[in-house]
Scaffold this motif. Structure first.
Motif, PDB file in Angstrom:
ATOM      1  N   GLU A 273     -23.494  -4.992  29.079  1.00  9.65           N
ATOM      2  CA  GLU A 273     -23.866  -4.823  30.488  1.00  9.65           C
ATOM      3  C   GLU A 273     -24.221  -6.165  31.117  1.00  9.65           C
ATOM      4  O   GLU A 273     -23.870  -6.441  32.267  1.00  9.65           O
TER       5      GLU A 273
ATOM      6  N   LYS B  75     -28.951  -3.148  22.567  1.00  5.41           N
ATOM      7  CA  LYS B  75     -29.870  -3.542  23.630  1.00  5.41           C
ATOM      8  C   LYS B  75     -30.350  -4.968  23.365  1.00  5.41           C
ATOM      9  O   LYS B  75     -30.537  -5.362  22.213  1.00  5.41           O
TER      10      LYS B  75
ATOM     11  N   LEU C 285     -29.382  -4.481  39.988  1.00  6.45           N
ATOM     12  CA  LEU C 285     -30.032  -4.904  38.752  1.00  6.45           C
ATOM     13  C   LEU C 285     -31.524  -4.542  38.778  1.00  6.45           C
ATOM     14  O   LEU C 285     -32.035  -3.908  37.857  1.00  6.45           O
TER      15      LEU C 285
ATOM     16  N   SER D 261     -27.906  -3.621  27.640  1.00  5.29           N
ATOM     17  CA  SER D 261     -27.105  -4.007  26.483  1.00  5.29           C
ATOM     18  C   SER D 261     -26.419  -5.338  26.763  1.00  5.29           C
ATOM     19  O   SER D 261     -26.265  -5.742  27.922  1.00  5.29           O
TER      20      SER D 261
ATOM     21  N   LYS E 224     -19.907 -10.408  37.376  1.00  7.69           N
ATOM     22  CA  LYS E 224     -19.825  -9.859  38.732  1.00  7.69           C
ATOM     23  C   LYS E 224     -20.593 -10.698  39.738  1.00  7.69           C
ATOM     24  O   LYS E 224     -20.204 -10.801  40.889  1.00  7.69           O
ATOM     25  N   LEU E 225     -21.711 -11.286  39.293  1.00 11.75           N
ATOM     26  CA  LEU E 225     -22.515 -12.071  40.223  1.00 11.75           C
ATOM     27  C   LEU E 225     -21.750 -13.289  40.732  1.00 11.75           C
ATOM     28  O   LEU E 225     -22.099 -13.871  41.738  1.00 11.75           O
TER      29      LEU E 225
ATOM     30  N   GLY F 291     -26.698   0.889  23.616  1.00 17.51           N
ATOM     31  CA  GLY F 291     -26.476   0.899  25.057  1.00 17.51           C
ATOM     32  C   GLY F 291     -25.003   0.971  25.390  1.00 17.51           C
ATOM     33  O   GLY F 291     -24.162   1.251  24.532  1.00 17.51           O
ATOM     34  N   ARG F 292     -24.680   0.712  26.637  1.00 18.71           N
ATOM     35  CA  ARG F 292     -23.296   0.778  27.096  1.00 18.71           C
ATOM     36  C   ARG F 292     -22.545  -0.449  26.634  1.00 18.71           C
ATOM     37  O   ARG F 292     -23.098  -1.529  26.535  1.00 18.71           O
ATOM     38  N   GLN F 293     -21.246  -0.271  26.393  1.00 22.14           N
ATOM     39  CA  GLN F 293     -20.433  -1.414  26.008  1.00 22.14           C
ATOM     40  C   GLN F 293     -20.115  -2.281  27.226  1.00 22.14           C
ATOM     41  O   GLN F 293     -20.056  -3.499  27.136  1.00 22.14           O
ATOM     42  N   ARG F 294     -19.880  -1.602  28.355  1.00 23.89           N
ATOM     43  CA  ARG F 294     -19.580  -2.323  29.597  1.00 23.89           C
ATOM     44  C   ARG F 294     -20.567  -1.875  30.657  1.00 23.89           C
ATOM     45  O   ARG F 294     -21.091  -0.771  30.608  1.00 23.89           O
ATOM     46  N   ALA F 295     -20.789  -2.753  31.648  1.00 22.89           N
ATOM     47  CA  ALA F 295     -21.693  -2.377  32.725  1.00 22.89           C
ATOM     48  C   ALA F 295     -21.036  -1.302  33.585  1.00 22.89           C
ATOM     49  O   ALA F 295     -19.830  -1.303  33.773  1.00 22.89           O
ATOM     50  N   SER F 296     -21.830  -0.384  34.081  1.00 25.52           N
ATOM     51  CA  SER F 296     -21.276   0.618  34.984  1.00 25.52           C
ATOM     52  C   SER F 296     -20.946  -0.071  36.302  1.00 25.52           C
ATOM     53  O   SER F 296     -21.433  -1.148  36.600  1.00 25.52           O
ATOM     54  N   ARG F 297     -20.110   0.578  37.101  1.00 23.49           N
ATOM     55  CA  ARG F 297     -19.707  -0.054  38.350  1.00 23.49           C
ATOM     56  C   ARG F 297     -20.898  -0.223  39.291  1.00 23.49           C
ATOM     57  O   ARG F 297     -20.888  -1.031  40.197  1.00 23.49           O
ATOM     58  N   LEU F 298     -21.930   0.579  39.039  1.00 21.46           N
ATOM     59  CA  LEU F 298     -23.107   0.517  39.917  1.00 21.46           C
ATOM     60  C   LEU F 298     -23.942  -0.735  39.683  1.00 21.46           C
ATOM     61  O   LEU F 298     -24.691  -1.148  40.544  1.00 21.46           O
ATOM     62  N   LEU F 299     -23.823  -1.317  38.491  1.00 21.77           N
ATOM     63  CA  LEU F 299     -24.614  -2.512  38.185  1.00 21.77           C
ATOM     64  C   LEU F 299     -23.796  -3.730  38.580  1.00 21.77           C
ATOM     65  O   LEU F 299     -22.983  -4.220  37.814  1.00 21.77           O
ATOM     66  N   ALA F 300     -23.975  -4.192  39.826  1.00 21.97           N
ATOM     67  CA  ALA F 300     -23.053  -5.212  40.303  1.00 21.97           C
ATOM     68  C   ALA F 300     -23.724  -6.346  41.048  1.00 21.97           C
ATOM     69  O   ALA F 300     -23.073  -7.283  41.455  1.00 21.97           O
ATOM     70  N   GLY F 301     -25.019  -6.291  41.251  1.00 23.56           N
ATOM     71  CA  GLY F 301     -25.649  -7.370  42.001  1.00 23.56           C
ATOM     72  C   GLY F 301     -27.134  -7.347  41.781  1.00 23.56           C
ATOM     73  O   GLY F 301     -27.634  -6.510  41.033  1.00 23.56           O
ATOM     74  N   PRO F 302     -27.851  -8.268  42.409  1.00 25.55           N
ATOM     75  CA  PRO F 302     -29.294  -8.331  42.181  1.00 25.55           C
ATOM     76  C   PRO F 302     -30.013  -7.031  42.543  1.00 25.55           C
ATOM     77  O   PRO F 302     -30.910  -6.600  41.822  1.00 25.55           O
TER      78      PRO F 302
ATOM     79  N   ASP G  72     -21.160  -8.358  31.815  1.00 23.92           N
ATOM     80  CA  ASP G  72     -20.453  -7.892  33.012  1.00 23.92           C
ATOM     81  C   ASP G  72     -21.222  -8.243  34.277  1.00 23.92           C
ATOM     82  O   ASP G  72     -20.638  -8.646  35.287  1.00 23.92           O
TER      83      ASP G  72
ATOM     84  N   ARG H 103     -31.965  -0.862  38.634  1.00 24.03           N
ATOM     85  CA  ARG H 103     -31.705  -0.355  37.289  1.00 24.03           C
ATOM     86  C   ARG H 103     -32.895  -0.629  36.349  1.00 24.03           C
ATOM     87  O   ARG H 103     -33.297   0.229  35.573  1.00 24.03           O
ATOM     88  N   LEU H 104     -33.465  -1.828  36.470  1.00 22.06           N
ATOM     89  CA  LEU H 104     -34.580  -2.189  35.592  1.00 22.06           C
ATOM     90  C   LEU H 104     -35.819  -1.357  35.896  1.00 22.06           C
ATOM     91  O   LEU H 104     -36.603  -1.049  35.016  1.00 22.06           O
TER      92      LEU H 104
ATOM     93  N   THR I 180     -22.896  -3.382  22.372  1.00 19.31           N
ATOM     94  CA  THR I 180     -23.572  -2.125  22.697  1.00 19.31           C
ATOM     95  C   THR I 180     -25.053  -2.174  22.366  1.00 19.31           C
ATOM     96  O   THR I 180     -25.803  -1.290  22.732  1.00 19.31           O
TER      97      THR I 180
END
Lengths: 306, 539
Positions: free
Chosen positions: A97, A128, B291, A94, A104-105, B277-288, A100, B294-295, A126
């Motif tokens: 996501e 995709k 990413l 999304s 974060k990167l 989808g999600r409004q915000r990224a989960s804490r788990l999605l934080a780097g390459p 964010d 997740r993909l 929200t």
């Protein structure tokens, strides 16, 4: 004198036999908005990709914050933010996501400002990414970049998919960055955008920087197109200095259109006034005009540069 | 009205064929070359009655039946009968894969790239691109069929007849086309090309496994598995044309559904709705790394479940495979029960060793797909903004490599584990699970080296990275069929899969394990070096 953020000296890039960049030389100073303009395929995006360490230059040098763009790319990128010309996003994530993730990167946080930007750009985070239009994908990248605290911002034709309202919001945000003293490289082919925001511009054509300078320095090179109807005859205007492409409207009497050099515009207006103006329309110089002029007066331009 | 649906179909078909000439040529060359070369060799390999008798005994064993389909020819046996039995199921698999490739390439991939939108904006019928893709599939499969039939006729194996040659060729063509239509349907259901390919392979895998199970138990039920129709052609035996009719009927039926689905849905949409989808990224999605993980998550889960199910299915026939007493009651009397049990174990372990190669090859596929995405994601422009972040190429590369490694290791492990669990459960005198898991440890370095080779191509020749598929394709060919073709040892050792000894039958060779793992590490580093020092691909 302000520090130089970006310094490019005789940068070259070859793809096989094709010389995409022949000689790129320009600087971006601290706190300055630098407009990077040129027609499609001139090498704007290639230059930017070399600056980002995505492509490796084949000659010359380029440094950002005094560091080599290829060798020290990660160090540079810690203080840099970038929006590409064509934004492509992972279709199954999304927008929220992705914003964010981009933050974060670079060790940035999703702040109140991020939320404000999402609202300002009217993005539904929200959804995709596969459902986003080109403009919406650009918004995702812009929101992430504007809520990133960086020292140097690079925008590669960032408004090509945005509607005029969103373009306006983009410009406001760039001007806000400028106010904070950030340095910005803005590639564009919309002259009004460049005119409004940029302190200096560089013109690139066929892989070469053919002119750099402030807008005022450039303005004498531009022409304004004027369409005017008067009560008295205007045919003799064709002979006045500074007037080009003089055309008489066949259907309306005393209606003419012509292009006028910016430095002669005052004199022309003075000459027009006694002819009793009925209506007057002026079209600001477009980038196209500027280029056409460069194309026709290459010699003149290089003389001027000296 | 009708015209507006189909106009320009012919032109598009010609355009697709012209555009795809290289892959079409390569597939044709591979398939027809394999068919012809094998047919040319068979009279030599199986020229004597003793050679024929021994291969027929082998082919009749449940292990071979599970891999190649049942051996139904009646004596006197001929090389042609052996050829048909060995090649039919395997070649069916290859033409099905070819058809999936072209079906997805010309429908969903075009759509994902936005090319379909451009095409549809012209004076082109709504259904024309799909009709063109269907016609292209038909033409390619017909070319495969006719050229294969001509190759078989040219080889003129002992025991072959012209009807059988053409039945083989046209049977393959119909079979390939049928799987192509399945794939066209999947391209309507899925919302992107990856999904369409995965769904197509899922269908192929399920039908293949169903065929294996019915072949081992009761070949009459094989009629229900669709895949088994290709066996029922009874080439060089009864020469039965009915299965071709069935294949074409099913293909037409599936095409009907496909065109209906295509008319109902919008361009670029699947039939399954997009969820928010999600409004915000989960804490788990934080780097390459997270990413990439997740993909790849969904396809990773599908592959792992698939490998496990494949393992379980193969394991479930261990009991039948290892029942030599049933196959040869005299042997039990002569050798005694204890000796027969030992012999049974050897048969099963040998079978498990062959299956381990299959798991290693199939397990390499998802891992390679992930690694190749380092470049293909780049080309899609998804990584451009990542490069502008504080993310080094080393970090990005190692993220893709890490997910690929997890993918490959887990896939191989779950395949072998599934086989071990259901295998031990189906046997009367079970082997220990740890014994069977030797296959995992043994073949692990082979998967790693294959990934290493892929990494070098990704780094060095990004535009030709698809060449890395030669390794698993040749690997499965040389080791699955190599024994039956009498391939020399060096030809079987061209791929890393051939460097491993027959685990779990034999002990693990730790020397081989370590040098191969070391080689894999070196290759991955070379791949990194090349990747880090070149231009990235532009979209």
């Amino acid at each position: 004198m302000a520090n130089t953020v970006l310094e490019i000296r005789h940068l070259q890039k070859k793809f096989g036999k094709f010389q995409a960049l022949q000689d790129i030389t320009f600087d971006v100073k601290e706190g300055e908005v630098f407009g990077f303009i040129g027609p499609n395929g001139a090498g704007k995006s290639t230059t930017i990709r070399v600056l980002l360490g995505i492509l490796r230059g084949t000659g010359g040098q380029a440094t950002i914050f005094g560091q080599d763009v290829w060798r020290d790319s990660v160090k540079i990128h810690a203080r840099l933010a970038y929006v590409p010309g064509d934004v492509y996003l992972w279709p199954n994530l999304s927008g929220g996501e992705i914003i964010d993730l981009f933050l974060k990167l670079n060790q940035q946080k999703h702040t109140a400002k991020t939320d404000a930007l999402i609202k300002q750009f009217e993005l539904d985070p929200t959804k995709k990414a596969r459902t986003y239009s080109k403009g919406n994908r650009q918004k995702v990248a812009l929101i992430a970049v504007f809520s990133t605290n960086a020292d140097f911002y690079i925008f590669d034709e960032p408004t090509s998919g945005l509607d005029p309202l969103m373009e306006e919001i983009f410009q406001q945000n760039v001007l806000a960055l400028k106010k904070q003293g950030k340095s910005i490289l803005l590639s564009s082919h919309i002259l009004s955008e460049v005119e409004r925001m940029c302190d200096r511009i560089g013109i690139i054509r066929e892989g070469k920087i053919i002119e750099t300078g402030t807008l005022d320095e450039m303005r004498h090179l531009t022409r304004t197109v004027i369409t005017v109807k008067t009560k008295e005859d205007l045919a003799d205007f064709a002979q006045l200095p500074g007037i080009h492409n003089f055309k008489i409207d066949e259907r309306t009497t005393n209606k003419v259109s012509f292009a006028v050099d910016s430095e002669s515009i005052g004199a022309i207006m003075t000459a027009l006034a006694p002819r009793q103006i009925v209506s007057l329309q002026s079209t600001p110089p477009t980038l196209e005009d500027l280029f056409l002029r460069y194309y026709n007066h290459d010699q003149e331009v290089s003389d001027h540069a000296k | 009205m009708r015209n507006s649906q189909v106009s320009q179909s012919g032109y598009l078909t010609r355009f697709y064929l012209r555009r795809d000439w290289l892959p079409i040529g390569l597939w044709l060359l591979g398939i027809v070359g394999l068919m012809g070369a094998a047919a040319g060799k068979f009279d030599g390999i199986y020229g004597t009655q003793s050679a024929l008798a021994s291969i027929v005994t082998t082919l009749k064993s449940p292990a071979m039946v599970s891999l190649f389909g049942p051996f139904i020819a009646k004596p006197p046996y001929t090389p042609a009968a052996v050829y048909a039995a060995e090649m039919m199921v395997f070649m069916g698999l290859i033409v099905a894969m070819m058809s999936i490739y072209f079906a997805v390439r010309n429908t969903r991939t075009e759509e994902d790239n936005g090319i379909l939108e451009l095409v549809r904006a012209h004076a082109v019928g709504k259904q024309s691109p799909l009709i063109a893709a269907t016609l292209e599939l038909l033409i390619i499969n017909l070319m495969v069929g006719v050229l294969s039939a001509l190759a078989l006729q040219g080889a003129g194996m002992t025991g072959s007849d012209i009807t059988g040659d053409w039945l083989f060729g046209l049977g393959l063509a119909a079979f390939g086309f049928m799987f192509g239509t399945f794939s066209l349907l999947m391209s309507q259901l899925a919302s992107n090309s990856r999904g369409a390919t995965s769904l197509s392979y899922l269908v192929l895998g399920v039908l293949y496994i169903a065929r294996m199970l019915t072949d081992v138990q009761n070949t009459d039920n094989t009629w229900w598995t669709v895949y088994g129709w290709i066996e029922k052609l009874a080439i060089y035996g009864k020469n039965n044309w009915l299965p071709i009719v069935l294949m074409l009927l099913l293909a037409v039926l599936v095409l009907g559904v496909t065109f209906f689905a295509s008319a109902k849905r919008d361009v670029t949409a699947g039939l399954l709705p997009n969820r928010p989808g999600r409004q915000r990224a989960s804490r788990l999605l934080a780097g390459p790394f997270s990413l990439v993980f997740r993909l790849e998550r969904t396809s990773l889960i599908i592959w792992l479940i698939g490998l496990f199910v494949l393992g379980v299915s193969y394991g479930s026939i261990f009991g039948t495979v290892g029942d030599l007493m049933k196959a040869n009651p005299v042997m039990a009397k002569v050798l005694g029960t204890a000796a027969v049990n030992v012999a049974n174990r050897t048969v099963i372990l040998n079978f498990a060793a062959t299956l381990a190669i299959i798991f290693a090859v199939v397990g390499s596929i998802p891992a390679m797909i992930t690694l190749l995405k380092l470049n293909s994601d780049e080309r899609k422009g998804w990584l451009e903004q990542i490069h502008a972040k504080q993310v080094s190429r080393a970090r990005l590369y190692s993220s893709y490599v890490a997910v690929a490694l997890i993918n490959g290791i887990m896939a191989l492990f779950l395949g072998v584990l599934g086989m071990a669990i259901s295998g031990t459960a189906s046997m009367t005198h079970p082997l220990t699970i740890t014994r069977i898991l030797r296959a995992f440890v043994g073949y692990l370095p082979a998967v790693l080296v294959v990934l290493g080779i892929t990494a070098v191509l990704v780094g060095l020749l990004p535009r030709l990275q698809a060449l890395s598929w030669v390794v698993p394709i040749y690997g499965v060919f040389s080791l699955y069929l190599g024994g039956l073709f009498d391939l020399p040892k060096w030809a079987k050792q061209l791929t890393p899969y051939g460097w491993v000894n027959r685990v779990p039958l034999s002990e693990i060779q730790w020397g081989t394990f370590w040098w191969m793992t070391g080689l894999a590490a070196v290759l991955l580093l070379i791949g990194y070096y090349c990747y880090a020092h070149r231009d990235l691909l532009e979209n």
